[in-house]
Structures are given as C-alpha cells and as structure tokens.
Design an enzyme around this catalytic site. Structure first.
Site, short mmCIF file in Angstrom:
data_model
loop_
_atom_site.label_atom_id
_atom_site.label_comp_id
_atom_site.label_asym_id
_atom_site.label_seq_id
_atom_site.Cartn_x
_atom_site.Cartn_y
_atom_site.Cartn_z
N GLY A 1 75.04 48.46 36.04
CA GLY A 1 74.62 48.55 35.13
C GLY A 1 73.90 47.31 34.45
O GLY A 1 72.73 46.36 35.67
N ASP B 1 78.59 45.26 25.64
CA ASP B 1 77.86 46.44 26.31
C ASP B 1 79.33 46.82 26.80
O ASP B 1 79.92 47.13 27.05
CB ASP B 1 76.90 46.42 27.90
CG ASP B 1 76.65 47.09 27.96
OD1 ASP B 1 76.07 48.45 27.09
OD2 ASP B 1 76.34 47.38 29.49
#
Length: 692
Positions: A382, A510
C-alpha cells in the site's frame, strides 16, 4: 537291510530336528535384535504412518488447490505437502494443511500416527465428527480445527492426549456440553470453542488448568454461572464468554487476575454490580454490554447507575467486601508484587515467545525470515509500504514485516523513538507492534521496517472481496451478518481508543478493508496506525530539499473530501473513512465500484434506498442468509428485526461519512450506537438465525 532302514529313519529325524532348531534360533535372534534395538525399528512405524496418511487422503472429497496430488508414490511420504517427519525415525510429527480449501471427513485412522505433535486443519471445510481415535495421539501438543464444519460432540477420550497445550476448535458446529475431563489436560494453555453450539454450564474442572492463558467460549448457548474454581486460573490473559446465557454475578476473582488483558462477558444474563478494580478499570479491554441487569462500573463502560435502594443484604455484603478488600489490600499487593517479579524473571529467561524472539532483529535476520523478501511471502502492499510474512529461524515464530516506503535518508533516532511509542500502544483490536528495524540494506540504501504479530486470517478485504479463480465457487470465503457486526465493533473500539484514550490523539489516515486484519478467532485488528505521523515527517523532511510536497491523504474512495481541498488531518477524517468502510461491509460494494460515476457515490447509493428499499443495496450474500432464515418476502425494515438492524448500521455509516466534518459524530458515539444495536438485536438470537 533292517539296520539301513533304521539309520535312514534316524538321519531323517535328526534333519527335521535340525531344521526346527534353526527356525527357532532365527526367530529368537530376530526377537532379541528387536529387544536390543538392533533391528530396524521404523519399518513398521513408517508403514503405519504412510497408510494413515493415505486413509486421510481417501476421506478428502474436495481439493480445489490440488494439494493431495503431491501425496503419491513418486516421492517419500515425508515430502508430501503439509507433512513433517522426525529426522531420526522418519515418523510423522506434524500434519499442517491449514487454509487449503480442503473438504471431507476426518479419517478414523488419524489416531495411528502415534508420533504426531501438531495437527493443523484450520480454515477448511472438514465435516462430520472428530473421530474417537484422536485419543491415540498421546504425543499431540497442538490441535487446530478452527473454521471448519465439524459437528458432533467433543471426543470423550481427548483427555488421553495429556501433552496438549493448545486446542482451537472455534467456528465449527460442535454440540453437547464442554466435557469435564478437559480439566485433566494440565499442560493446556489455550482452549477455544468460540462460535459453536455448545450447551450446559462451564465445567468447574477447568479450574484445574493452572497453565491456561486463553479461554474462548463466545457465541455458544452456555448457561449457569462462572464457577468459583476458575479463580485458580491466575495465568489467564484472555477470557471470552460473550453471547451466551451465563447468569449470576460477575466473579470478584477476575479483579485479582494480574495477567488478564482482555475480558468479554457481553450479551449474557449477568446481574449485580460491575467490579471496579483490576481489568474493570480499563474500558478498552473490558466488555460487559448487553447484560440488562448489570449496573455500575467506570463511566467509560456506559452502563446504568446502580439503584441506591438495594436490599440490606446486598448492602451488607458490599460493606463486608469493602472492609475485607481494604484489610487485604496490602497483603494482596505484596503477593502480586512477588508474583510479578517472579514472572518477570521467568519471562526474561524465556526465548520462545514471539516478542522475545524479535527484540534484537537485524536486516540480515529479516532477509532470512522472509526468504529474501520473496514475492511468495508478499502479503500485501500500500501507500505506506509492503508487508511480508516471515518465519524466524531461531524460534520458528511467524511474523509480519512491513518495509516502509521512505524518501528521506537517516532520521533513525526519531524513527525508532516513534516506533517505541507505537510499541507501548496496546489494545486488543490493534495489531501489536513487536519491534522496529532501522539501518541499511545490502546496497547501502536506507532501510526501515516494522515487525508486527502475524494475523492468520488475512485482511477484511480478502473476506469481503475474495479473488475468485475459474474453478472456485464464489462463496469460498465470506462473512455472515453477525461476523460483520462484530468486526465493525472491533474497528470502532480500536479507533475510539486511538482518538480518545492515548496521550495524544492518533490519526490513522488510511482506514480501509486491507488495513483491517483478522486473527484466528476472526477478531478485527487495525494495522498501520501511527504510520501517518512517521511517514508525514519523512515526507516533510524530504520536501524541504525537493520542490513540491507529497502528502499522506489516504486512499481514493475512503479519504474525506476536505483532505482533497488541503485541510489538515483530523480524527473526523478517520470517522469519514469508518463510515465508508461500514457501508462497504454491508453492501459488499467498494466505494470505487464502476457504477459510482457521474455524481453517484456509495454513500448516495445507500442513502437513496433507505429505508424502504434496503434489500436492494444489501450484500447479496446477506440477502441469501435471510432467504435461508425463511423471511425473504419481508422487504419493509419496520416489519423485520434483521432489516431494522441493517437500517441502523447504514444510518451510522451515513452519519459518519457526512460531507461536512462538523456533521460527523465521533467514535465514542459510534461505539455507543453500535452497543445499542447489539442490545436490541441480541447476538445469541441473531447467531442462530444466520448460517455459520
């Protein structure tokens, strides 16, 4: 002539005697060689193990990954997939076939592998009963049968496996009572029957398990009281008994359990006053909601105040308890201090635990653990970095290594200081940070990584949106309704802790399904918390020397709209991400789905359907569950308790994902609302209406 015949007859007799003597001596020699250990002792044992494995294979009815194809005569059975043998005698010591999409019944011949120490069949689709022959595995130490479809009662002769230290049978269809004989397994450290259909009361004999550290009984149909004998389980660190019908008062001995770090007694029939000492002082580690007759406790538990007009007997009992507690406080403190010092010394001497194994990790040891950061060990990647599964060579501990994406060289001291702070942040719904590594790789590049505990069941992303192969059914992995509610609550509790119970608020920045990890018991854990601060500092230091600035603003679809307009990071941004996550969990649709174009978003999609067309936006898997429960025709949320629950969850998601930060509630309010939903829609009832 007569003499010749007699001589011939005598010679023949001697010959027969000679032959018989030779045969007897041969048998005697073979037997003596066996007794002296000079004959080959493993031939028969090897044959038995091989045959037991073949019988196990014969019971497999589904093998989507073709794992069993390696079980053939072209290679030695010790090299078959999932099979480990001892070096000396080549006997099977481990059978590890977890998460391989196998289905079938368990072979009764499994008990013939008498040297077996580890049996791990978790996360498959095994069914029928556990064979009684399992009692023949006298060397068995760990038994993992979690997340299958095994039915029937717990085998009565499991107590013969006296070396067992871990028994995990969560997520099956076990029935009957918890056998009292389990109290004979004196080495047991973990006992998990989470999410089954067990009845009866908790056996008092479990109090004999002095080494027990984890007892998981949540989501069954247990009744009765918590027996006083469990007060002897002073090593207990996790006690899960939620969603049963257990009654009586919460035992005072739980206050004295110094090792206890997580307690869930929610949604039972407990009554009386909630204790206020020990673990009950930690609202993030104690869950008692859903017990309508409970009162008191610290304010953070959000329970009703106790009625001051209690009976005189209750008042007297309370006064006596206070007096006895006061008089014994000094003695208890002294005893606990002595125990703590002893345990601390013991822990320092132990090198087998995961945390002790990773304290002094280097770049070289991480390279070895991950097989050179092999793509086969790549779990995910990510904006913050890439995650690899690793196995430490020294201890065999399984870890997750997050290699961070860095722009700015150096800053090792600040990085390690920040990571040390993360190590001290502990909550049962946060992935535990074990250690940090800062240095250079073999090319001289700056290398920084965090080492986490490994989560066996992957990410929420994997369960909501499983990758479907050409020959795989679409329902290989999915979460039922109540599992989704439970994970939603897990995430809410973790965010509330980060926002409101740390020294200073920690903004995740996030939050998304791939950052929600699930452990063996399907409990949700937030990962990557605190990395936004570490990496934003790295970006700021980098941008001081470069033109332009790279901001950490989350992931498209989950990041709040104000971040795109330059607003600073805030806890309300995390609340927005949580709202989108909640909508995704119960619609089964990503916020980046192709249908959400030209002004249509996941939020608007749900908002337009409430409350009358709620079925239209609900995940089809959850709709199928309603069909299985026999209420497919009910489409109005006012007439169906299940739909009312869904409607309430969607409303929380919409409120959290409001466009304006000022219109969003905070995570403390979210937790209260979710607890209220769980109170109204009792999980023991919901669970039995939803397929497992």
């Amino acid at each position: 002539m007569e003499l010749l015949k007699k001589h011939s007859k005598l010679s023949s007799s001697f010959f027969h005697v000679y032959v018989e003597v030779i045969i007897l001596l041969s048998c005697f020699n073979f037997r003596c060689l066996n007794l002296l250990g000079l004959a080959d002792p493993v031939v028969s044992g090897n044959a038995t193990d091989k045959q037991a494995l073949l019988d196990f294979k014969a019971k497999i009815t589904g093998d989507q990954l073709k794992v069993m194809e390696s079980w053939n005569s072209s290679i030695h059975f010790c090299q078959w997939h999932g099979v480990t043998c001892g070096r000396k005698n080549q006997r099977v010591t481990k059978l590890e076939l977890q998460s391989l999409k196998l289905s079938g019944s368990l072979s009764p011949h499994i008990g013939n592998m008498s040297f077996l120490r580890v049996l791990n069949l978790m996360n498959n689709s095994f069914y029928n009963q556990i064979p009684q022959s399992i009692g023949g595995l006298r060397r068995l130490e760990t038994l993992y049968l979690t997340n299958n479809s095994i039915s029937g009662e717990i085998p009565s002769n499991l107590s013969s496996c006296s070396k067992l230290t871990i028994v995990r049978m969560a997520g099956n269809r076990l029935t009957g009572e918890i056998p009292a004989f389990l109290g004979f397994l004196s080495n047991l450290k973990v006992l998990s029957f989470y999410n089954n259909s067990l009845i009866g009361s908790i056996p008092p004999s479990l109090g004999n398990l002095s080494s027990l550290e984890e007892l998981a009984l949540t989501y069954n149909a247990l009744d009765g009281i918590i027996p006083e004998t469990l007060g002897r389980l002073t090593n207990l660190s996790i006690f899960l008994a939620a969603a049963n019908a257990i009654s009586g008062e919460i035992p005072e001995f739980l206050v004295r359990f110094g090792a206890l770090r997580y307690l869930n007694l929610s949604f039972n029939n407990f009554e009386g006053v909630i204790p206020s000492g020990g673990i009950f002082k930690n609202a993030s580690a104690t869950f008692v909601e859903g017990n309508s007759k409970l009162c008191g406790g610290i304010p953070e538990l959000h329970m009703l105040r106790c009625n001051l007009k209690t009976s005189s007997s209750n008042s007297l009992r309370l006064e006596v308890a206070i007096i006895v507690g006061s008089l014994g406080a000094t003695l208890a403190f002294t005893c606990l201090l002595i125990l703590w010092i002893g345990k601390k010394k013991e822990k320092q001497a132990t090198t087998t635990s995961v945390e002790n194994s990773v304290l002094q990790l280097s770049y070289q040891s991480i390279v070895r653990a991950t097989d050179g950061f092999s793509t086969q060990n790549l779990v995910g990647s990510g904006s913050f970095g890439s995650v690899y599964k690793g196995v430490l060579q020294a201890s065999g501990a399984v870890i997750a290594v997050k290699v961070l994406n860095l722009l700015n060289r150096g800053a090792s001291r600040s990085f390690l200081a920040e990571c040390e702070a993360l190590k001290n942040i502990r909550h049962r719904n946060l992935v535990k940070v074990l250690t940090a590594i800062s240095g250079e790789d073999y090319q001289g590049n700056d290398f920084k990584a965090l080492v986490y505990e490994f989560m066996e069941n992957g990410s929420l992303e994997d369960w909501l949106h499983p990758l479907i192969g050409m020959n795989e059914p679409e329902t290989v992995r999915n979460l039922n309704f109540f599992q989704r509610v439970s994970v939603a609550m897990d995430v809410a509790h973790a965010l509330e802790y980060l926002h409101h119970h740390c020294e200073e608020p920690i903004i995740h920045c996030d939050l998304k399904p791939s950052n929600i990890l699930l452990d063996e018991e399907m409990v949700g854990h937030i990962s990557d918390f605190g990395l936004a601060k570490i990496l934003s500092t790295d970006r700021l230091n980098y941008s001081a020397n470069k033109s332009g600035s790279l901001g950490l603003r989350g992931t498209i679809g989950y990041a709040p709209p104000e971040y795109g307009m330059g607003s600073g990071l805030s806890t309300k941004g995390d609340v927005y991400s949580y709202g989108i996550l909640l909508l995704e969990m119960f619609t089964g649709k990503r916020p980046t789905d192709e249908r959400f174009r030209e002004g249509l978003s996941l939020r608007n999609f749900v908002k337009a359907a409430l409350p009358e067309r709620i079925v239209e936006v609900t995940d089809p898997i959850l709709v199928e569950e309603r069909v299985a429960r026999g209420t497919p025709g009910v489409k109005n949320s006012r007439n169906d308790r299940h739909l009312r629950c869904l409607n309430s969850l969607f409303e929380i998601g919409l409120t959290c994902s409001a466009e304006s930060p000022n219109e969003r509630i905070d995570m403390s309010d979210v937790v209260i609302k979710l607890c209220s939903i769980r109170d109204k829609f009792h999980p023991t009832r919901l669970r039995h209406e939803v397929p497992t």
